[in-house]
Scaffold this motif. Sequence first.
Motif, PDB file in Angstrom:
ATOM      1  N   ILE A   1       0.839  -1.204   0.000  1.00 46.80           N
ATOM      2  CA  ILE A   1       0.000   0.000   0.000  1.00 46.80           C
ATOM      3  C   ILE A   1       0.870   1.249   0.000  1.00 46.80           C
ATOM      4  O   ILE A   1       0.619   2.198  -0.755  1.00 46.80           O
ATOM      5  CB  ILE A   1      -0.959  -0.020   1.220  1.00 46.80           C
ATOM      6  N   SER A   2       1.931   1.220   0.773  1.00 45.55           N
ATOM      7  CA  SER A   2       2.718   2.466   0.829  1.00 45.55           C
ATOM      8  C   SER A   2       3.496   2.675  -0.470  1.00 45.55           C
ATOM      9  O   SER A   2       3.607   3.802  -0.957  1.00 45.55           O
ATOM     10  CB  SER A   2       3.593   2.507   2.092  1.00 45.55           C
ATOM     11  N   ARG A   3       4.024   1.575  -1.068  1.00 43.08           N
ATOM     12  CA  ARG A   3       4.693   1.725  -2.368  1.00 43.08           C
ATOM     13  C   ARG A   3       3.718   2.240  -3.426  1.00 43.08           C
ATOM     14  O   ARG A   3       4.055   3.083  -4.253  1.00 43.08           O
ATOM     15  CB  ARG A   3       5.261   0.377  -2.847  1.00 43.08           C
ATOM     16  N   PHE A   4       2.521   1.698  -3.386  1.00 40.55           N
ATOM     17  CA  PHE A   4       1.504   2.090  -4.360  1.00 40.55           C
ATOM     18  C   PHE A   4       1.198   3.578  -4.217  1.00 40.55           C
ATOM     19  O   PHE A   4       1.110   4.334  -5.200  1.00 40.55           O
ATOM     20  CB  PHE A   4       0.240   1.255  -4.151  1.00 40.55           C
ATOM     21  N   LYS A   5       1.047   4.001  -2.950  1.00 36.60           N
ATOM     22  CA  LYS A   5       0.677   5.396  -2.668  1.00 36.60           C
ATOM     23  C   LYS A   5       1.762   6.350  -3.173  1.00 36.60           C
ATOM     24  O   LYS A   5       1.459   7.344  -3.851  1.00 36.60           O
ATOM     25  CB  LYS A   5       0.512   5.544  -1.144  1.00 36.60           C
ATOM     26  N   VAL A   6       3.010   6.028  -2.883  1.00 40.85           N
ATOM     27  CA  VAL A   6       4.115   6.888  -3.327  1.00 40.85           C
ATOM     28  C   VAL A   6       4.091   6.990  -4.850  1.00 40.85           C
ATOM     29  O   VAL A   6       4.183   8.086  -5.419  1.00 40.85           O
ATOM     30  CB  VAL A   6       5.468   6.319  -2.834  1.00 40.85           C
ATOM     31  N   PHE A   7       3.954   5.837  -5.526  1.00 36.51           N
ATOM     32  CA  PHE A   7       3.914   5.859  -6.992  1.00 36.51           C
ATOM     33  C   PHE A   7       2.750   6.703  -7.491  1.00 36.51           C
ATOM     34  O   PHE A   7       2.907   7.576  -8.347  1.00 36.51           O
ATOM     35  CB  PHE A   7       3.793   4.443  -7.568  1.00 36.51           C
ATOM     36  N   HIS A   8       1.555   6.424  -6.949  1.00 34.69           N
ATOM     37  CA  HIS A   8       0.354   7.066  -7.464  1.00 34.69           C
ATOM     38  C   HIS A   8       0.426   8.582  -7.299  1.00 34.69           C
ATOM     39  O   HIS A   8       0.075   9.333  -8.223  1.00 34.69           O
ATOM     40  CB  HIS A   8      -0.884   6.501  -6.770  1.00 34.69           C
TER      41      HIS A   8
END
Lengths: 481, 481
Positions: A465-472
């Motif tokens: 979730i945190s990797r996704f959030k940073v990317f998004h």
Amino acid sequence: MASSVAVENLNPKVLKCEYAVRGEIVIHAQRLQQQLQNQPGSLPFHEILYCNIGNPQSLGQQPVTFFREVLALCDHPYLLQREEIKSLFSADSISRAKQILALIPGRATGAYSHSQGIKGLRDAIAAGITARDGFPANADDIFLTDGASPGVHLMMQLLIRNEKDGILVPIPQYPLYSASIALHGGALVPYYLNESTGWGLEISDVKKQLEDARSRGIDVRALVVINPGNPTGQVLAEENQYDIVKFCKNEGLVLLADEVYQENIYVDDKKFHSFKKIVRSLGYGEDLPLVSYQSVSKGYYGECGKRGGYMEITGFSAPVREQIYKISSVNLCSNITGQILASLVMNPPKAGDESYASYQAEKDRILTSLARRAKALEDAFNNLEGITCNKAEGAMYLFPRINLPQKAIDAANAANKAPDAFYALRLLESTGIVVVPGSGFGQVPGTWHFRCTILPQEEKIPAIISRFKVFHEAFMAEHRD
Amino acid sequence: MASSVAVENLNPKVLKCEYAVRGEIVIHAQRLQQQLQNQPGSLPFHEILYCNIGNPQSLGQQPVTFFREVLALCDHPYLLQREEIKSLFSADSISRAKQILALIPGRATGAYSHSQGIKGLRDAIAAGITARDGFPANADDIFLTDGASPGVHLMMQLLIRNEKDGILVPIPQYPLYSASIALHGGALVPYYLNESTGWGLEISDVKKQLEDARSRGIDVRALVVINPGNPTGQVLAEENQYDIVKFCKNEGLVLLADEVYQENIYVDDKKFHSFKKIVRSLGYGEDLPLVSYQSVSKGYYGECGKRGGYMEITGFSAPVREQIYKISSVNLCSNITGQILASLVMNPPKAGDESYASYQAEKDRILTSLARRAKALEDAFNNLEGITCNKAEGAMYLFPRINLPQKAIDAANAANKAPDAFYALRLLESTGIVVVPGSGFGQVPGTWHFRCTILPQEEKIPAIISRFKVFHEAFMAEHRD
């Protein structure tokens, strides 16, 4: 003369076929994985996270012990003669393996079986269906298959004569259906699930699409329903199922019911009802042709690699059934390990069996964890700018909608990619997370989605979730209009 | 509206497809078997003897112990942690299972694999091919399949566009080929094996048939060769194979080499040479598209129920290979148990391994017994009035020719049956022996044959021969001209 085989002279139906679940993005992910192995540290992530496919054991889910005990004993029946196994295997796995071997002519797990599958195993599956539905099932109606896919191909092969034969398919759909229809040269007639009502299936839209197709000269032969939904995760309400069955009966359609996620339900207010049960509840018998698909790949068992499954066929005339049998017989039979496993998942340990408590604990642990993971990912997606995500009531997927800024759409067009494919590719390259673009499943034109499985191990979810959030956030900042 | 599904509106390609190996005679045999169970003593025999299909374990052949040990350990890897297994499993089966699990990402035998199969297993198979041929093989060329049949269907699907695309097929042939060509809507272009030279393959006849087909506007795309032959049992001479390869190269044909009986050779003066080796010996590389099929169902292992096999694909351009990969990916992957077994049969125990002596003894016992059975049945058929039978140099079948009296042919016509089907049906009803009429495989018009496997257990062969003799003499007496 040099070889005359070139892409230009291959079967155009093959060229037309697409299967995004293992398409471009996944092939690129495999390349990156190779790169990570050869040059560790050369990418901004340390592992590829395959959220593209419902493949639980590839992400660390452990198989159910009882099932594997029985398979090992059936693979090497010599073990059953040895005392030592009592300390290695549960008592009920030993007795179950003996029972199963007794059902197999000559105890020969290495022999081709009847082309529908071993009769005794089909009896066991029919008993499991009867217990599930409260209506009788018959071994003669069961065709065991190597996973559900070959059964889908078989029905498409049977029903599609040419490009004027149509199959009603939900959009978004699992792309096996579009691929199989393309390979067999038929017409995919789409009906749209309503995202705003949690991917509701509206008979009025199905009827409209049917009539529209008929007005174009399409002979619509069957309706595909995926319940619980893939990629959409919704579970049909019982009332809705009654309407679907009546509709198929009134319109003379074969009902192809993809029910492979029947054990994957995560909400208290929904329950799985098989279409077979609905059909029987309505008192329909042989006048509603129904194919129900089940697989050992899904559920809490997730035994994808075993390639087991079955289709239950009711409501077809004897001459049509003979044709179904004939096609099955050309491939001789499905694999026996998968056949045994299909009989086991439809008849797991029961209260009183030695394995029951541990079996139930394994099952509950997997299903409750999947429910928690679904909720955590759904919440996380809904917290991101421009993303909305319906609840996963069942199955193994979320299908969030991304409202992409125009600048992102322009960048995708410039790169000659669908905008959601562009997004998924950038996600992969930034995070190692593999999702499938919504365009691989179909979606209302102008909307963009991706399918993400809920299968990564629970302890990894926060990091994902945190990797996704940073990317998004970076992606949206980069492309803000 | 009632259901619109009826035989009349099914895919006509399905209706046209035939598969005699599990056709009318076999369905009748299953009925008689049921009758024997329900009313013992009601028929002039006590058991049905299935000589219709190459299914060794259904007739009592035991699986090779080493293979099953490894499969059991891979199915339930937990066992590898337990001391007790040392007294239950051979040391090399334990180490092999550990090696194999280490090749599988996450040791997950329950996960979908790469659509071509697990890379490490393909490496092992490529190593086995390299050792067999003396020419290198590459894991990227291997596609693991659920038995050989799906690989045959895949190539037909790829190559056949319409009824003007032709495939050269030996007559007699294994009816998978005619069935698959029918299902994909192509044209079967027959070439005739020469019965009088032991089912010799004569390039001059192949060329004549090719030219004849071309003159009818058929675009001939591939040549099927079955070596050792099914149903005919001949083993091609190496010189003959060179001619076939050169012919395919000159004519721009894909060579589809069915080599599933490569371990089944029963005569000292013949040896199996793979077409891959022949192609490489000629120095051909990427300019001769070749597909070589192998299966775990045949050989001395006879593991039909495991549905394992592979095709090795060489000489295709990258874009064509991508299409082959795409079709494979729609079905996700073949079953992992079959994949493991395919890697084992291509890499069995070697001298020095604990299992080597017992493995070699099991293998020799099976193959020498099959050779004796082949010879005993061949001699017996040749001793019957009006029957001539070529030697089975390899594979699992005899394909005797019956010179039927005119009265028998008239009786068959009156019963609306092919004369050899009439004979086979009478044989079944008198003796319980199930053979497949030659008309299911194709034969020179006006000649009649049947296919009989050499697989019944050796101790039963004398009784089979004597039952056959009694039936045949009575049949000939009844129909004497």
